[in-house]
Design an enzyme around this catalytic site. Structure first.
Site, PDB file in Angstrom:
ATOM      1  CB  ILE A 132      45.320  47.025  43.574  1.00 22.15           C
ATOM      2  CG1 ILE A 132      43.835  46.769  43.808  1.00 22.15           C
ATOM      3  CG2 ILE A 132      45.707  48.405  44.042  1.00 22.15           C
ATOM      4  CD1 ILE A 132      43.503  46.614  45.270  1.00 22.15           C
ATOM      5  CB  ALA A 133      43.777  42.728  41.685  1.00 19.56           C
ATOM      6  CB  ALA A 135      40.361  38.840  37.113  1.00 19.83           C
ATOM      7  CB  SER A 136      38.980  37.049  32.494  1.00 14.51           C
ATOM      8  OG  SER A 136      38.216  36.408  33.476  1.00 14.51           O
ATOM      9  CB  ILE A 137      34.930  39.300  34.579  1.00 16.03           C
ATOM     10  CG1 ILE A 137      34.688  38.033  33.759  1.00 16.03           C
ATOM     11  CG2 ILE A 137      33.654  40.103  34.753  1.00 16.03           C
ATOM     12  CD1 ILE A 137      33.540  37.181  34.199  1.00 16.03           C
ATOM     13  CB  ALA A 138      35.858  43.013  37.293  1.00 21.91           C
ATOM     14  CD  GLN A 139      41.443  47.494  35.651  1.00 18.72           C
ATOM     15  OE1 GLN A 139      42.121  46.728  34.965  1.00 18.72           O
ATOM     16  NE2 GLN A 139      41.581  48.809  35.596  1.00 18.72           N
ATOM     17  CE  LYS A 155      35.725  41.783  41.509  1.00 19.86           C
ATOM     18  NZ  LYS A 155      35.222  40.618  42.214  1.00 19.86           N
ATOM     19  CG  ASP A 290      37.144  31.991  44.742  1.00 20.59           C
ATOM     20  OD1 ASP A 290      37.960  31.058  44.739  1.00 20.59           O
ATOM     21  OD2 ASP A 290      37.205  32.961  43.952  1.00 20.59           O
TER      22      ASP A 290
HETATM   23  N1  LIG Z   1      37.232  45.058  49.888  1.00 24.48           N
HETATM   24  C1  LIG Z   1      38.508  44.905  49.557  1.00 24.48           C
HETATM   25  N2  LIG Z   1      39.476  45.371  50.363  1.00 24.48           N
HETATM   26  C2  LIG Z   1      40.773  45.256  50.037  1.00 24.48           C
HETATM   27  N3  LIG Z   1      41.211  44.686  48.925  1.00 24.48           N
HETATM   28  C3  LIG Z   1      40.315  44.186  48.080  1.00 24.48           C
HETATM   29  C4  LIG Z   1      38.912  44.244  48.342  1.00 24.48           C
HETATM   30  N4  LIG Z   1      38.258  43.686  47.336  1.00 24.48           N
HETATM   31  C5  LIG Z   1      39.204  43.262  46.464  1.00 24.48           C
HETATM   32  N5  LIG Z   1      40.440  43.564  46.902  1.00 24.48           N
HETATM   33  C6  LIG Z   1      41.722  43.291  46.234  1.00 24.48           C
HETATM   34  O1  LIG Z   1      41.516  43.110  44.854  1.00 24.48           O
HETATM   35  C7  LIG Z   1      41.848  41.767  44.465  1.00 24.48           C
HETATM   36  C8  LIG Z   1      40.867  41.267  43.430  1.00 24.48           C
HETATM   37  O2  LIG Z   1      39.546  41.350  43.915  1.00 24.48           O
HETATM   38  P1  LIG Z   1      38.576  40.105  43.941  1.00 24.48           P
HETATM   39  O3  LIG Z   1      37.261  40.588  44.433  1.00 24.48           O
HETATM   40  O4  LIG Z   1      39.233  39.010  44.710  1.00 24.48           O
HETATM   41  O5  LIG Z   1      38.454  39.775  42.424  1.00 24.48           O
HETATM   42  P2  LIG Z   1      38.719  38.441  41.600  1.00 24.48           P
HETATM   43  O6  LIG Z   1      37.361  37.840  41.442  1.00 24.48           O
HETATM   44  O7  LIG Z   1      39.303  38.936  40.354  1.00 24.48           O
HETATM   45  O8  LIG Z   1      39.639  37.580  42.405  1.00 24.48           O
HETATM   46  C9  LIG Z   1      41.834  40.992  45.752  1.00 24.48           C
HETATM   47  O9  LIG Z   1      42.671  39.873  45.685  1.00 24.48           O
HETATM   48  C10 LIG Z   1      42.324  42.018  46.763  1.00 24.48           C
HETATM   49  O10 LIG Z   1      43.734  42.136  46.702  1.00 24.48           O
HETATM   50 MG   LIG Z   2      39.807  37.067  44.351  1.00 26.94          MG
END
Ligand SMILES: Nc1ncnc2c1ncn2[C@@H]1O[C@H](COP(=O)(O)OP(=O)(O)O)[C@@H](O)[C@H]1O
Ligand SMILES: [Mg+2]
Length: 509
Positions: A132-133, A135-139, A155, A290
């Site tokens: 669902i998302a 980034a450079s280090i993790a998804q 993650k 953040d």
């Molecule tokens: N506990 C969670 N519940 C719902 N969505 C989450 C949760 N953790 C992460 N996400 C979704 O995944 C995306 C990326 O996770 P995040 O921890 O913010 O990583 P990054 O460090 O790449 O921003 C978030 O913007 C959110 O949409």
């Molecule tokens: Mg984030």
């Protein structure tokens, strides 16, 4: 450290900077001296054609870093938190760097999860979504626990990311050494420090157990905070390369229409975001650093939910007290006091002129407090304050810059929820409450209690220690020489008196 390898990387970086037009932006930002400029152009220019072209729509620096790949994007993001190193302009430019990359396939992520958790994925999760998302280090994937049916966020680190980053960070160290060689002692350039700081940040993000630990420490601190919820860490489904958190269910905090439609009061939410952040920073000294809208949601019951604990800020208790006094001084427009606090804490060298410093602080405070209430920004106040203190010889402190930057972000979030929010009114009770607790008589009492507790740990050994100290004192006095225990006796006696006071206070309170 492979030299030739690094030279090639360096040339490619230089070439890309030249090709995207970022070379001069970067050299200017670092206030690079002549020899370094000549070297950089000599290395980069002839190979310009080897550099990546990047996206011409972007500003030069962002374009170059995005083209150079994940480690560079991350580096740019870290530098955006260091205006002390790259200057305000470049820091501002780098802030827009988006850490978004194409995801890796779901199957690969599931294989990683199985390897890390040591169990087949379908034994742990009954559902596992597409990413669902990324980034450079993790998804991140949305999944469902097989045993409880609960939804979770999983993650997963990118496969091989540790090695990829290691290579790039090695090249950064190599570059830092060269810069050191060609520009020793240049004002803003502390290349080794900068790369070490970056390395530390990245190492932290490459071990998701640290993020899980941050999440659980944050949860422990904020458990009693009204209107605030954190998704719990699922430790039994987490490891170094996998982190499982409860699913945060709610409306994104950036979506005002959805928030209104769900019937939440945006004024309340705006003030709450701000108060929560200040409470965490002042009361706990541990804050989410953040806090942009992408990492916040509003739950159905109106609670604010935060996630993404990759960057957290720490401020030790002493510094918190000093800054609470500084803020308080600003509130009362008592600039002399604000100046004195800096001297007392040893932040500004003692040979500077207090009055001149106080005048400089007045120039920071008055314009801000003279503003229309809806424009007052504590983040800006801190920013100007740090500019002045730097001019007066105070060392830059990364944790305070992180605090200031997060404050600006949080104020932005609060304003986007409630454009008329008076930041100062919202913040004042938290600051005043902290001051009461940390600087008033109750603080003295709690300090004494801590001191007494330390003494108590010596328990039955205490009398002997005191006796030895006293004997040493007496003998030292006779020989006109203070032994190494000499200082202890008065200290112990003082502490004993302190302990008594505590006892009395405990009775009174
Ligand atoms: N506990 C969670 N519940 C719902 N969505 C989450 C949760 N953790 C992460 N996400 C979704 O995944 C995306 C990326 O996770 P995040 O921890 O913010 O990583 P990054 O460090 O790449 O921003 C978030 O913007 C959110 O949409
Ligand atoms: Mg984030």
């Amino acid at each position: 450290m492979r030299g030739p390898h690094n030279i090639i990387r360096l040339i490619r970086t230089g070439a890309t900077l030249e090709r995207t037009g970022a070379m001069n932006v970067v050299l200017d930002a670092f206030e690079a001296p002549k020899p370094l400029r000549i070297l950089a152009h000599t290395l980069g220019w002839p190979f310009k054609w080897l550099g990546y072209k990047g996206d011409p729509q972007m500003p030069a620096a962002t374009r170059a870093l995005t083209a150079l790949g994940p480690a560079y994007i991350k580096f740019g993001q870290v530098l955006s938190t260091r205006p002390d190193v790259v200057g305000d302009d470049l820091a501002q430019q780098l802030r827009v760097l988006q850490d978004k990359l194409p995801p890796f396939p779901r199957e690969v992520a599931m294989a990683e999860v199985a390897k890390e958790l040591g169990r087949p994925v379908d034994e742990v999760f009954s559902e596992f979504s597409e990413p669902i998302a990324a980034a450079s280090i993790a998804q991140v994937h949305r999944a469902r626990l097989a045993d409880t049916g609960e939804y979770v966020a999983v993650k997963v680190l990118r496969p091989g990311i540790e090695r990829a980053f290691r290579k790039d960070v090695d090249a950064f160290y190599f570059a830092a050494r060269i810069v050191d060689l060609f520009a020793p002692g240049a004002r803003r350039l502390r290349p080794m420090d900068v790369i070490e700081h970056f390395d530390g940040v990245v190492q932290g993000e490459l071990d998701l157990r640290l993020e899980s630990a941050a999440a659980s420490e944050f949860a422990a601190n904020t458990g009693q905070d009204e209107g605030f919820t954190l998704p719990p860490v699922q430790w039994n489904h987490s490891a170094r390369r996998v982190m499982t958190l409860g699913w945060a269910d709610g409306v994104p905090l950036g979506d005002n229409d959805a928030i209104d439609a769900a019937g939440h009061d945006r004024q309340v939410l705006g003030a709450r975001v701000l108060t929560l952040f200040l409470q965490h920073a002042l009361r706990d000294g541990f804050f989410h650093a953040d806090m942009h809208q992408g990492n916040l949601k509003v739950a159905a019951n109106g609670d604010i939910i935060a996630y993404d604990f990759g960057i957290m800020g720490h401020i030790d208790e002493y510094t918190r007290r000093v800054y609470a006094e500084i803020l308080f001084g600003f509130i009362r427009r008592d600039y002399k006091r604000v100046a004195e606090v800096h001297f007392e804490a040893g932040y500004v060298p003692a040979d500077r002129d207090v009055d001149e410093f106080a005048r400089a602080l007045r120039a920071v405070g008055e314009p801000i407090f003279g503003m229309d209430a809806s424009h007052i920004s504590m983040g800006r106040l801190l920013n100007y304050l740090f500019e002045v203190t730097e001019r007066f010889g105070m060392e830059t402190r990364t944790e305070l810059i992180l605090l200031q930057r997060t404050m600006v972000v949080v104020e932005g979030v609060a304003r986007s929820l409630d454009p008329h929010i008076n930041i100062w009114e919202a913040a004042r009770p938290v600051v005043e409450d902290y001051i009461k607790k940390s600087i008033g008589p109750r603080a003295v009492a709690s300090d004494l209690i801590s001191t007494a507790q330390v003494m108590a740990r010596f328990g039955p050994r205490l009398p002997a220690l005191v006796e030895r100290a006293l004997i040493a004192q007496v003998q030292g006095g006779e020989t006109q020489k203070r032994g190494s225990w000499g200082w202890l006796a008065p200290a112990l006696i003082g502490a004993g008196a302190g302990g008594l006071c505590v006892g009395l206070l405990a009775l009174v309170l």
